[in-house]
Motif scaffolding. Structure first.
Motif, PDB file in Angstrom:
ATOM      1  N   ALA A  92      -9.545  -0.077 -52.033  1.00  0.00           N
ATOM      2  CA  ALA A  92      -9.902   0.951 -53.016  1.00  0.00           C
ATOM      3  C   ALA A  92     -11.373   0.835 -53.388  1.00  0.00           C
ATOM      4  O   ALA A  92     -12.083   1.851 -53.473  1.00  0.00           O
ATOM      5  N   ALA A  93     -11.856  -0.385 -53.590  1.00  0.00           N
ATOM      6  CA  ALA A  93     -13.269  -0.585 -53.925  1.00  0.00           C
ATOM      7  C   ALA A  93     -14.161  -0.066 -52.802  1.00  0.00           C
ATOM      8  O   ALA A  93     -15.170   0.611 -53.053  1.00  0.00           O
ATOM      9  N   ASN A 129     -28.476  -7.713 -57.802  1.00  0.00           N
ATOM     10  CA  ASN A 129     -27.515  -6.626 -57.630  1.00  0.00           C
ATOM     11  C   ASN A 129     -28.070  -5.453 -56.825  1.00  0.00           C
ATOM     12  O   ASN A 129     -27.401  -4.434 -56.665  1.00  0.00           O
ATOM     13  N   SER A 130     -29.292  -5.598 -56.313  1.00  0.00           N
ATOM     14  CA  SER A 130     -29.870  -4.551 -55.468  1.00  0.00           C
ATOM     15  C   SER A 130     -29.359  -4.630 -54.037  1.00  0.00           C
ATOM     16  O   SER A 130     -29.717  -3.780 -53.214  1.00  0.00           O
ATOM     17  N   THR A 131     -28.517  -5.608 -53.727  1.00  0.00           N
ATOM     18  CA  THR A 131     -28.091  -5.812 -52.337  1.00  0.00           C
ATOM     19  C   THR A 131     -27.461  -4.583 -51.684  1.00  0.00           C
ATOM     20  O   THR A 131     -27.645  -4.392 -50.481  1.00  0.00           O
ATOM     21  N   PRO A 166     -19.433  -3.428 -52.732  1.00  0.00           N
ATOM     22  CA  PRO A 166     -18.800  -2.191 -53.228  1.00  0.00           C
ATOM     23  C   PRO A 166     -18.584  -2.202 -54.739  1.00  0.00           C
ATOM     24  O   PRO A 166     -18.669  -1.156 -55.386  1.00  0.00           O
ATOM     25  N   LEU A 167     -18.328  -3.387 -55.315  1.00  0.00           N
ATOM     26  CA  LEU A 167     -18.102  -3.447 -56.754  1.00  0.00           C
ATOM     27  C   LEU A 167     -19.381  -3.168 -57.533  1.00  0.00           C
ATOM     28  O   LEU A 167     -19.336  -2.614 -58.638  1.00  0.00           O
ATOM     29  N   ILE A 168     -20.523  -3.566 -56.978  1.00  0.00           N
ATOM     30  CA  ILE A 168     -21.800  -3.256 -57.630  1.00  0.00           C
ATOM     31  C   ILE A 168     -22.004  -1.739 -57.644  1.00  0.00           C
ATOM     32  O   ILE A 168     -22.388  -1.152 -58.662  1.00  0.00           O
ATOM     33  N   THR A 169     -21.752  -1.108 -56.512  1.00  0.00           N
ATOM     34  CA  THR A 169     -21.882   0.348 -56.423  1.00  0.00           C
ATOM     35  C   THR A 169     -20.920   1.036 -57.383  1.00  0.00           C
ATOM     36  O   THR A 169     -21.287   2.004 -58.069  1.00  0.00           O
ATOM     37  N   LEU A 170     -19.681   0.541 -57.445  1.00  0.00           N
ATOM     38  CA  LEU A 170     -18.692   1.118 -58.346  1.00  0.00           C
ATOM     39  C   LEU A 170     -19.138   1.030 -59.799  1.00  0.00           C
ATOM     40  O   LEU A 170     -19.022   1.994 -60.557  1.00  0.00           O
ATOM     41  N   LEU A 177     -10.519  -3.239 -61.154  1.00  0.00           N
ATOM     42  CA  LEU A 177     -11.670  -3.675 -60.366  1.00  0.00           C
ATOM     43  C   LEU A 177     -12.856  -4.029 -61.258  1.00  0.00           C
ATOM     44  O   LEU A 177     -13.454  -5.100 -61.112  1.00  0.00           O
ATOM     45  N   LEU A 178     -13.201  -3.158 -62.199  1.00  0.00           N
ATOM     46  CA  LEU A 178     -14.408  -3.364 -62.992  1.00  0.00           C
ATOM     47  C   LEU A 178     -14.207  -4.389 -64.100  1.00  0.00           C
ATOM     48  O   LEU A 178     -15.085  -5.213 -64.350  1.00  0.00           O
TER      49      LEU A 178
END
Length: 207
Positions: free
Chosen positions: A18-19, A172-174, A113-117, A60-61
């Motif tokens: 899902a992430a 977190n810019s990865t 993906p969690l950073i983007t989310l 997730l968050l």
């Protein structure tokens, strides 16, 4: 820091896919059936694990915010015990800060993906869940602030907090560093990020 080696549960598999899908196509661009197909079960079968997509996003968050805080506290304990003391005071603050940086780099490289989310979808959470995420994040930041100020005692608390947020922004810019295969290997990237993070703190702490 101890790492988990158990096979992921079906619930964890669902959250991982899902992430990935939410990050790639946006929360509203992904259907329950697609998430189910990604883990080999029917869309309706997902409802045995989650009441809907909103619940997945919240877990997730909220989950990653809690995991970062718990992991950081565990690192403090483990580094302190290894140094023969308890907590930050038992060892050189450089070792404590290095351990915190390493933990956040693991997250930044392995959970992109969690950073983007977080960046895109945090406002979709219910107020209670969003407030919980913010609360956990504040505790995580303040833990870092305490360590940074022990290493750089002349650094005022607001400046230390700004430095911590800046380093988080760097790490977190990865997700935006480039397409897969365009970057050096994971180990090389981790070393580079670590060096840059320590450099940022050193710059902030130098009169």
């Amino acid at each position: 820091m101890a790492t988990r080696t158990d096979a992921p549960t079906r619930r964890e598999q669902i959250l991982k896919e899902a992430a990935r899908l939410f990050a790639e196509r946006g929360f509203h661009g992904v259907g329950v059936d697609e998430i189910g197909a990604a883990v080999g079960i029917s869309g309706p079968g997902l409802y045995r694990h989650f009441p809907g997509k909103d619940a997945m996003l919240a877990e997730l968050l909220v989950g990653i915010s809690g995991q970062l805080l718990t992991g950081a506290k565990q690192r403090l304990r483990e580094v302190g015990e290894a140094g023969g003391g308890s907590g930050v005071g038992g060892v050189a603050p450089e070792a404590v800060l290095d351990s915190l940086i390493e933990g956040h780099i693991d997250f930044a490289l392995d959970d992109r993906p969690l950073i983007t989310l977080h960046d895109r979808e945090l406002d979709r959470l219910r107020d209670a869940d969003r407030k919980l995420v913010r609360q956990l994040q504040r505790q995580y930041v303040e833990l870092w602030v305490g360590v940074v100020r022990e290493l750089y005692p002349d650094l005022a608390e607001p400046a230390a907090r700004s430095a911590v947020h800046s380093v988080f922004g760097l790490l977190n810019s990865t997700p935006h560093l480039g397409r897969p295969g365009a970057l050096p290997g994971r180990a090389t990237t981790a070393v580079l990020l670590h060096r840059m993070a320590r450099g940022a703190f050193a710059a902030a702490g130098t009169p």
